[in-house]
Design a protein around this motif. Structure first.
Motif, mmCIF file in Angstrom:
data_model
loop_
_atom_site.group_PDB
_atom_site.id
_atom_site.type_symbol
_atom_site.label_atom_id
_atom_site.label_comp_id
_atom_site.label_asym_id
_atom_site.label_seq_id
_atom_site.Cartn_x
_atom_site.Cartn_y
_atom_site.Cartn_z
ATOM 1 N N VAL A 1 6.655 1.029 -3.816
ATOM 2 C CA VAL A 1 6.969 -0.063 -4.742
ATOM 3 C C VAL A 1 5.946 -0.073 -5.874
ATOM 4 O O VAL A 1 6.284 -0.215 -7.051
ATOM 5 C CB VAL A 1 6.967 -1.397 -3.983
ATOM 6 N N TRP B 1 6.885 2.544 -14.856
ATOM 7 C CA TRP B 1 7.330 2.022 -16.148
ATOM 8 C C TRP B 1 6.301 1.097 -16.773
ATOM 9 O O TRP B 1 6.282 0.914 -17.996
ATOM 10 C CB TRP B 1 8.679 1.313 -16.034
ATOM 11 N N ALA C 1 9.068 -9.019 -16.643
ATOM 12 C CA ALA C 1 7.810 -8.361 -16.271
ATOM 13 C C ALA C 1 7.133 -9.134 -15.143
ATOM 14 O O ALA C 1 6.589 -8.547 -14.198
ATOM 15 C CB ALA C 1 6.890 -8.262 -17.487
ATOM 16 N N ALA D 1 8.789 -8.419 -11.816
ATOM 17 C CA ALA D 1 8.397 -7.140 -11.233
ATOM 18 C C ALA D 1 6.995 -7.217 -10.656
ATOM 19 O O ALA D 1 6.725 -6.755 -9.544
ATOM 20 C CB ALA D 1 8.487 -6.051 -12.300
ATOM 21 N N ALA D 2 6.077 -7.822 -11.419
ATOM 22 C CA ALA D 2 4.688 -7.873 -10.966
ATOM 23 C C ALA D 2 4.557 -8.720 -9.711
ATOM 24 O O ALA D 2 3.874 -8.332 -8.758
ATOM 25 C CB ALA D 2 3.810 -8.439 -12.079
ATOM 26 N N THR E 1 6.046 -6.889 -6.675
ATOM 27 C CA THR E 1 5.150 -5.843 -6.174
ATOM 28 C C THR E 1 3.947 -6.441 -5.476
ATOM 29 O O THR E 1 3.548 -5.997 -4.393
ATOM 30 C CB THR E 1 4.687 -4.968 -7.339
ATOM 31 N N HIS F 1 4.868 -7.852 -2.143
ATOM 32 C CA HIS F 1 5.166 -6.759 -1.211
ATOM 33 C C HIS F 1 3.882 -6.170 -0.652
ATOM 34 O O HIS F 1 3.749 -5.940 0.564
ATOM 35 C CB HIS F 1 5.985 -5.695 -1.933
ATOM 36 N N LEU F 2 2.899 -5.931 -1.539
ATOM 37 C CA LEU F 2 1.637 -5.344 -1.074
ATOM 38 C C LEU F 2 0.903 -6.295 -0.132
ATOM 39 O O LEU F 2 0.369 -5.887 0.902
ATOM 40 C CB LEU F 2 0.758 -4.990 -2.269
ATOM 41 N N ARG G 1 2.672 -6.333 3.180
ATOM 42 C CA ARG G 1 2.422 -5.098 3.934
ATOM 43 C C ARG G 1 1.060 -5.134 4.599
ATOM 44 O O ARG G 1 0.902 -4.721 5.737
ATOM 45 C CB ARG G 1 2.492 -3.911 2.981
ATOM 46 N N GLU H 1 0.555 -4.959 8.594
ATOM 47 C CA GLU H 1 -0.019 -3.766 9.198
ATOM 48 C C GLU H 1 -1.428 -3.971 9.702
ATOM 49 O O GLU H 1 -1.956 -3.125 10.403
ATOM 50 C CB GLU H 1 0.005 -2.617 8.183
ATOM 51 N N GLU H 2 -2.063 -5.051 9.340
ATOM 52 C CA GLU H 2 -3.412 -5.288 9.858
ATOM 53 C C GLU H 2 -3.447 -6.706 10.397
ATOM 54 O O GLU H 2 -4.085 -7.578 9.838
ATOM 55 C CB GLU H 2 -4.455 -5.116 8.761
ATOM 56 N N PRO I 1 -6.865 -19.140 6.019
ATOM 57 C CA PRO I 1 -6.004 -19.232 4.822
ATOM 58 C C PRO I 1 -6.265 -20.452 3.964
ATOM 59 O O PRO I 1 -6.841 -21.409 4.382
ATOM 60 C CB PRO I 1 -4.587 -19.326 5.397
#
Lengths: 314, 98, 94
Positions: free
Chosen positions: A179, A186, B71, B74-75, B78, B81-82, B85, B89-90, B98
Motif C-alpha cells: 500500500v 504517484w 490526497a 490516500a494518505a 495508507t 493501514h500501516l 498492520r 503483527e506486533e 493508548p
C-alpha cells in the motif's frame, strides 16, 4: 466574530503545548507537539503570514515531527521514564517572571513604535520594483536581507555536515508494504512537481525556496520509508557537492556583484531576477538534501532494505 | 443561498469530525479507534471541502479542493493501514498506554 | 489590533512554558520539544508585531526573520537529536 476563532486557536495552542510539556510519555509529547505545530500554522494564517504558515506546516510541524518520531522509534524510551521535574531550583521562577516581563515590555514597545516600522515597510514597498520579484517576503529574503538567508543556509549546511560526521544513518524501520509503495508511486512525482511549483510561484505569491525544499525533503522521507536506504540522495562526494551548492552559489553571486563594482550581495536591478532564480533553485536542492540527511540521522548508505526484514536498531 | 448550503455542509463535516474524535476517546482498542477516525474524518473532510467549494469563485479553485480531499484520503488510508498492520503483527504492545 | 495582542501574549506564555520545560524536564526528547515550543513563542511575538490589520498587507521583514528562524530551529533540533543518538551509542558501548 473572528475574535472567537482567535480565542479558540489560542486556547488550543496553549492546551496542546501544556499537554506536550506535562506529559510523562515521550510518544504522547511528540504527537501533541505535531498537532501543536499544525494549529500554530493556522495562527500564522490568521496573522496574515501565509509564507510562514506554509513553512511552519511543512518544516515546523511535519519535518520536526518526523525527526522526533524517528528518534523515538529507534531508541525506544524506557518504560519508566525518569521523574519529569528534577533539579527544582527556586531561583528559576523569578528568572522566568523577569523574562516574561521583559518580553512583554519589548512587545508593547514594538506595538507602540509601529510608526517607525511602517517607515521601513514603506522603504521595502518603494524598492520592490528593483528587487526582481513581486512578492515582498521573497524580496526581503532573497534580496534586501540576502545576507541573513546566506547565513541561514550556512547554518543548515553546518548541521547537515555535523550530523553526517557523527556516524552512519539510522538502521531505520521500513514497512515493506504494498500500500505504501502504491501511494509513493504517484505521490513522489506529485511532490516533486509541487516543490518546483512552490519555488517558481514564490516570486509572486507565498512560496519560495524553503517551502519547496521542505516538500522535496518530504518526498525523500517518503522514499526512505518505502525502503530505499539512501532516500534518493547520492553518496560520498556528490552529496557533499549538493549540500554545499546552495551556499556556494549564493556566495559566488555576492562576489560577482562585488566584481562589477557593487557591494557584496548588492544585486543590480537588471540582474536581480536571474540571480534570485539561480540562488533559489540551488538553495532548494541543498535545503532538501540537508533536511533528508537530518532525517536519516547520519551518512546515507546506498542500497535498499529488502535484504533486511523489519529490524530495529540493536 | 450559497452561504446556507456552505454552512450546512461545513457543519455536517464538523459533526463527523466530532463523531470521529468521540470514537477515538471511547473505543477500547487501537483497531476500532483507527476505524472510527479514518472513516469519520475522511467523510468530514469531504463535506468541509464541499462546503468550501461552494464558496469558491471558479470551478478551478473548487477542483483544487477536491484534489486536497483525494490526497488526504490516500494518505490517511495508507497511514491507518500501516498502523493497523503494526498493531496486528506486533500484538505485545509498545509500552505505551493508548 | 486585538489579534496581534492576543497572539503576542500567547507567544510570551509559550516561551516561558518552553523555558520552564527546558530547565525542568530531564528526558532529552521532551526537552527538545520544549525548546521548539520556546521558539514558536518567539515567532508568535515577532509576527504579532508585523500584523497591520485584516485589510493591509503585513510587514514582510519579521516574516522573513521568522522563516529563517524556523529553518534554524529545525537544524538545531536535528543536530540535537543526532548528538543524543551518538551519546546513547557511546554509553551503550561501554
Amino acid at each position: 466574530m473572528m475574535w472567537l476563532l482567535d480565542a479558540l486557536l489560542v486556547i488550543t495552542m496553549l492546551g496542546l503545548a501544556a499537554g506536550a510539556l506535562l506529559s510523562r510519555q515521550t510518544s504522547r509529547s511528540v504527537a501533541l507537539f505535531i498537532a501543536f505545530g499544525l494549529v500554530v500554522s493556522l495562527a500564522w494564517a490568521r496573522l496574515a503570514a501565509p509564507d510562514v504558515a506554509l513553512a511552519e506546516a511543512a518544516i515546523g510541524a511535519g519535518l520536526t515531527g518526523a525527526l522526533l518520531l524517528s528518534s523515538l522509534a529507534e531508541r525506544g524510551e524506557p518504560l519508566a521514564p525518569p521523574a519529569a521535574v528534577t533539579r527544582f531550583s527556586l531561583w528559576m521562577l523569578p528568572s522566568l517572571m523577569v523574562a516574561g516581563l521583559l518580553m512583554g515590555w519589548a512587545f508593547a514597545a514594538a506595538l507602540a513604535g509601529r510608526g517607525a516600522q511602517t517607515a521601513l515597510h514603506g522603504h521595502i514597498e518603494q524598492h520592490m520594483p528593483d528587487s526582481g520579484v513581486d512578492h515582498p517576503v521573497t524580496a526581503v529574503l532573497l534580496n534586501f536581507r540576502a545576507y541573513d538567508t546566506l547565513l541561514e543556509l550556512a547554518v543548515l549546511l553546518t548541521a547537515a555536515l555535523a550530523i553526517m560526521a557523527l556516524g552512519p544513518a539510522r538502521q531505520g524501520h521500513s514497512a515493506r508494504s504494498t500500500v505504501l509503495r502504491g501511494l509513493a508511486s504517484w505521490l513522489l512525482p506529485a511532490l516533486m512537481v509541487t516543490g518546483v511549483y512552490l519555488l517558481w510561484v514564490g516570486a509572486k505569491a507565498p512560496g519560495g525556496a524553503f517551502q519547496a525544499g521542505a516538500v522535496l525533503a518530504a518526498a525523500g522521507i517518503l522514499l526512505r520509508l518505502t525502503g530505499v536506504r539512501g532516500a534518493g540522495l547520492p553518496s560520498g562526494r556528490r552529496l557533499n557537492w549538493i549540500l554545499a551548492a546552495g551556499v556556494a552559489v549564493f556566495v559566488l553571486a555576492g562576489i560577482a556583484m562585488m566584481g562589477i563594482g557593487r557591494g557584496f550581495l548588492d544585486y543590480s536591478p537588471a540582474l536581480a531576477k536571474a540571480l534570485i532564480v539561480a540562488i533559489e533553485t540551488t538553495a532548494m536542492v541543498s535545503i532538501a538534501a540537508a533536511l533528508i540527511v537530518a532525517f536519516l540521522g547520519g551518512r546515507p548508505s546506498a542500497g535498499s532494505d529488502t535484504s533486511l526484514s523489519r529490524s530495529h536498531a540493536p | 443561498m450559497t452561504d446556507w448550503m456552505a454552512s450546512a455542509l461545513i457543519g455536517a463535516g464538523v459533526a463527523f469530525f466530532i463523531a470521529g474524535s468521540a470514537g477515538l476517546l471511547r473505543f477500547p482498542d487501537t483497531l476500532s479507534r483507527l476505524h472510527a477516525l479514518t472513516k469519520a474524518d475522511n467523510v468530514g473532510l469531504g463535506l468541509i471541502c464541499a462546503g468550501l467549494a461552494v464558496w469558491q469563485a471558479s470551478l478551478f479553485e473548487a477542483t483544487k479542493l477536491l484534489f486536497i480531499w483525494l490526497a488526504m484520503l490516500a494518505a490517511s488510508a495508507t497511514g491507518s493501514h500501516l498502523l493497523a498492520r503494526t498493531v496486528v503483527e506486533e500484538p505485545e504492545g509498545h509500552g505505551d498506554s493508548p | 489590533m486585538i489579534p496581534a495582542l492576543l497572539y503576542g501574549f500567547t507567544g510570551i506564555a509559550l516561551f516561558l512554558a518552553g523555558a520552564a520545560g527546558v530547565v525542568w524536564i530531564s528526558a532529552t526528547l521532551r526537552r527538545v520539544v520544549a525548546a521548539n515550543i520556546m521558539g514558536v513563542g518567539v515567532f508568535l511575538v515577532l509576527i504579532a508585531t508585523a500584523y497591520r490589520g485584516p485589510h493591509t498587507p503585513a510587514d514582510p521583514l519579521p516574516h522573513a526573520l521568522v522563516l529563517t528562524g524556523i529553518v534554524v530551529a529545525v537544524s538545531a533540533t536535528a543536530l540535537a537529536l543526532a548528538l543524543h543518538r551518538w551519546l546513547s551509542r557511546e554509553a551503550a558501548d561501554e
